[in-house]
Design an enzyme around this catalytic site. Structure first.
Site, PDB file in Angstrom:
ATOM      1  N   SER A  30       0.851  -1.197   0.000  1.00 30.18           N
ATOM      2  CA  SER A  30       0.000   0.000   0.000  1.00 30.18           C
ATOM      3  C   SER A  30       0.880   1.239   0.000  1.00 30.18           C
ATOM      4  CB  SER A  30      -0.868   0.006   1.263  1.00 30.18           C
ATOM      5  OG  SER A  30      -1.508   1.247   1.435  1.00 30.18           O
ATOM      6  N   TYR A  42      -2.197   0.161  10.688  1.00 29.98           N
ATOM      7  CA  TYR A  42      -2.270  -0.465   9.362  1.00 29.98           C
ATOM      8  C   TYR A  42      -1.001  -0.158   8.558  1.00 29.98           C
ATOM      9  CZ  TYR A  42      -3.836  -1.111   4.495  1.00 29.98           C
ATOM     10  OH  TYR A  42      -3.946  -1.489   3.166  1.00 29.98           O
TER      11      TYR A  42
HETATM   12  N1  LIG Z   1      -8.772  -0.920  -0.622  1.00 35.04           N
HETATM   13  C1  LIG Z   1      -7.742  -0.096  -0.545  1.00 35.04           C
HETATM   14  O1  LIG Z   1      -7.873   1.129  -0.508  1.00 35.04           O
HETATM   15  C2  LIG Z   1      -6.345  -0.675  -0.522  1.00 35.04           C
HETATM   16  C3  LIG Z   1      -5.277   0.195  -0.770  1.00 35.04           C
HETATM   17  C4  LIG Z   1      -3.991  -0.299  -0.747  1.00 35.04           C
HETATM   18  C5  LIG Z   1      -3.772  -1.639  -0.478  1.00 35.04           C
HETATM   19  N2  LIG Z   1      -4.827  -2.458  -0.230  1.00 35.04           N
HETATM   20  C6  LIG Z   1      -4.556  -3.845   0.080  1.00 35.04           C
HETATM   21  O2  LIG Z   1      -5.068  -4.668  -0.942  1.00 35.04           O
HETATM   22  C7  LIG Z   1      -5.440  -5.931  -0.389  1.00 35.04           C
HETATM   23  C8  LIG Z   1      -6.852  -6.261  -0.813  1.00 35.04           C
HETATM   24  O3  LIG Z   1      -7.733  -5.290  -0.268  1.00 35.04           O
HETATM   25  P1  LIG Z   1      -9.226  -5.092  -0.809  1.00 35.04           P
HETATM   26  O4  LIG Z   1      -9.378  -3.652  -1.093  1.00 35.04           O
HETATM   27  O5  LIG Z   1      -9.523  -6.070  -1.861  1.00 35.04           O
HETATM   28  O6  LIG Z   1     -10.048  -5.396   0.515  1.00 35.04           O
HETATM   29  P2  LIG Z   1     -11.178  -6.473   0.831  1.00 35.04           P
HETATM   30  O7  LIG Z   1     -12.108  -6.629  -0.300  1.00 35.04           O
HETATM   31  O8  LIG Z   1     -11.718  -6.065   2.154  1.00 35.04           O
HETATM   32  O9  LIG Z   1     -10.364  -7.825   0.983  1.00 35.04           O
HETATM   33  C9  LIG Z   1      -9.631  -8.144   2.127  1.00 35.04           C
HETATM   34  C10 LIG Z   1      -9.455  -9.632   2.134  1.00 35.04           C
HETATM   35  O10 LIG Z   1      -8.649 -10.013   3.262  1.00 35.04           O
HETATM   36  C11 LIG Z   1      -9.220 -11.192   3.793  1.00 35.04           C
HETATM   37  N3  LIG Z   1      -8.807 -11.419   5.159  1.00 35.04           N
HETATM   38  C12 LIG Z   1      -8.908 -10.595   6.227  1.00 35.04           C
HETATM   39  N4  LIG Z   1      -8.441 -11.204   7.328  1.00 35.04           N
HETATM   40  C13 LIG Z   1      -8.027 -12.439   6.938  1.00 35.04           C
HETATM   41  C14 LIG Z   1      -7.457 -13.533   7.615  1.00 35.04           C
HETATM   42  N5  LIG Z   1      -7.211 -13.504   8.936  1.00 35.04           N
HETATM   43  N6  LIG Z   1      -7.149 -14.641   6.906  1.00 35.04           N
HETATM   44  C15 LIG Z   1      -7.402 -14.707   5.581  1.00 35.04           C
HETATM   45  N7  LIG Z   1      -7.947 -13.698   4.879  1.00 35.04           N
HETATM   46  C16 LIG Z   1      -8.258 -12.579   5.568  1.00 35.04           C
HETATM   47  C17 LIG Z   1     -10.711 -10.958   3.687  1.00 35.04           C
HETATM   48  O11 LIG Z   1     -11.379 -12.173   3.872  1.00 35.04           O
HETATM   49  P3  LIG Z   1     -12.830 -12.285   4.559  1.00 35.04           P
HETATM   50  O12 LIG Z   1     -13.782 -12.397   3.427  1.00 35.04           O
HETATM   51  O13 LIG Z   1     -12.739 -13.547   5.342  1.00 35.04           O
HETATM   52  O14 LIG Z   1     -13.029 -11.078   5.405  1.00 35.04           O
HETATM   53  C18 LIG Z   1     -10.762 -10.417   2.268  1.00 35.04           C
HETATM   54  O15 LIG Z   1     -10.725 -11.469   1.353  1.00 35.04           O
HETATM   55  C19 LIG Z   1      -5.229  -5.827   1.123  1.00 35.04           C
HETATM   56  O16 LIG Z   1      -3.970  -6.356   1.461  1.00 35.04           O
HETATM   57  C20 LIG Z   1      -5.214  -4.333   1.353  1.00 35.04           C
HETATM   58  O17 LIG Z   1      -4.472  -3.996   2.507  1.00 35.04           O
HETATM   59  C21 LIG Z   1      -6.119  -2.015  -0.269  1.00 35.04           C
END
Ligand SMILES: NC(=O)c1ccc[n+]([C@@H]2O[C@H](COP(=O)([O-])OP(=O)(O)OC[C@H]3O[C@@H](n4cnc5c(N)ncnc54)[C@H](OP(=O)(O)O)[C@@H]3O)[C@@H](O)[C@H]2O)c1
Length: 293
Positions: free
Chosen positions: A184, A197
């Protein structure tokens, strides 16, 4: 919480025949193998994919971007089979064979078996592994609950460290493959508003860079992806930051890096030039600049 004492989860959930984790037992089972021979083709396109965090919006978007390009088999690994199933259904409709399998980032004692089970589910070499799991958390709540802050650090950093080391061994044995790590922009510089975070992402980002260096000789690549604000489940209900982007845009950038061999991806690309400037601002200036970020 003693992370090593938690039971490893080996069951493979498939299609609509999803069993809840408790009922699924500890033995890996798969009714149908994914198509065999799914290794990166002569043009370098991904043919088999493992998504850690299989219900993630960004992880799903990456899979949906790669399937039309020839990715024929996808393993979705995650802690909630019911949340992965809609993603699996969309990928199947797009032509991929999809299996879901259990993986929990905080279950460190179970990672060796979970990763092995993912490889067994694929029944072939896996040539791309996307680490898409993570939690953002609520910074004020985390400050009030240090145990929750530590658990977030395990979810976003310690758990992925353990998992990716197991993944790396499998890819080394294969002698090829790419790991895509969702870091990120928050990893670049700690911000008052989300430093729990951000610090977990900084650790993950540094780990991924070192892992990349350690795997070069084995023919395994690591791509570090640093998106800004992405409109996804993670950020739902929050005001979009400037330059907010989408899961599809992140997926497009990842596909571009897979094709070009780039190791670091910023989304949107302009962050590549902006973030080093912000990173080197004097701390009192950064404090003022980032106060409302
Ligand atoms: N969205 C943003 O603005 C952003 C920006 C920069 C980087 N990112 C990064 O991109 C990645 C994907 O984010 P996203 O936006 O797609 O968010 P998201 O849709 O909320 O996805 C997060 C995922 O993490 C899983 N997760 C959480 N805790 C877990 C655990 N203990 N074991 C296994 N899986 C777990 C969730 O599974 P469940 O279905 O079980 O909850 C979900 O599949 C993350 O690493 C995030 O930090 C996001």
């Amino acid at each position: 919480m003693d992370l090593r004492l938690q039971a490893p989860q080996l069951a493979v959930y498939e299609g609509t025949k999803v069993a809840p984790p408790a009922a699924a037992g500890r033995q890996a089972r798969r009714t149908e193998p994914l198509p065999s021979g799914d290794v990166q083709n002569a043009l370098g396109a991904v043919q088999s994919l493992l998504v850690l965090g299989g219900s993630s919006d960004i992880g799903a978007a990456i899979a949906e971007r790669l399937v039309p390009d020839g990715c024929r088999s996808v393993v979705l690994a995650g802690r909630r089979p019911e949340a992965m199933e809609p993603v699996a259904a969309r990928l199947r409709a797009a032509g991929a064979a999809v299996i879901t399998t259990p993986w929990d980032a905080v279950d460190i004692g179970g990672h060796a078996d979970a990763v092995k089970a993912a490889w067994e589910a694929a029944a072939t070499d896996i040539d791309c592994v996307v680490l898409a799991s993570g939690v953002l958390g609520d910074q004020p709540q985390l400050e009030d609950d240090p145990a929750a802050a530590a658990e977030l650090a395990v979810t976003n950093y310690a758990g992925p460290v353990s998992t990716l080391l197991h993944v790396a061994r499998h890819l080394e044995e294969q002698g090829h493959g790419t790991i895509v790590v969702l870091s990120s922009v928050a990893a670049e510089r700690a911000r008052r508003s989300n430093f729990v975070y951000g610090s977990s992402k900084a650790g993950l980002d540094a780990f991924a860079q070192g892992l990349a260096d350690s795997l070069v000789a084995a023919g395994v690549r690591v791509v570090v992806v640093r998106p800004g604000f992405v409109r996804s489940s993670m950020t739902e209900g929050r005001d979009p930051a400037p330059m907010a982007t989408t899961p599809a845009a992140v997926a497009e950038a990842v596909a571009g890096a897979m094709a070009s061999g780039r190791e670091t991806v910023w989304v949107p690309g302009t962050l590549r030039y902006l973030m080093p400037v912000l990173r080197h601002l004097p701390r009192p200036v950064w404090r003022r600049v980032s106060a409302n970020m």
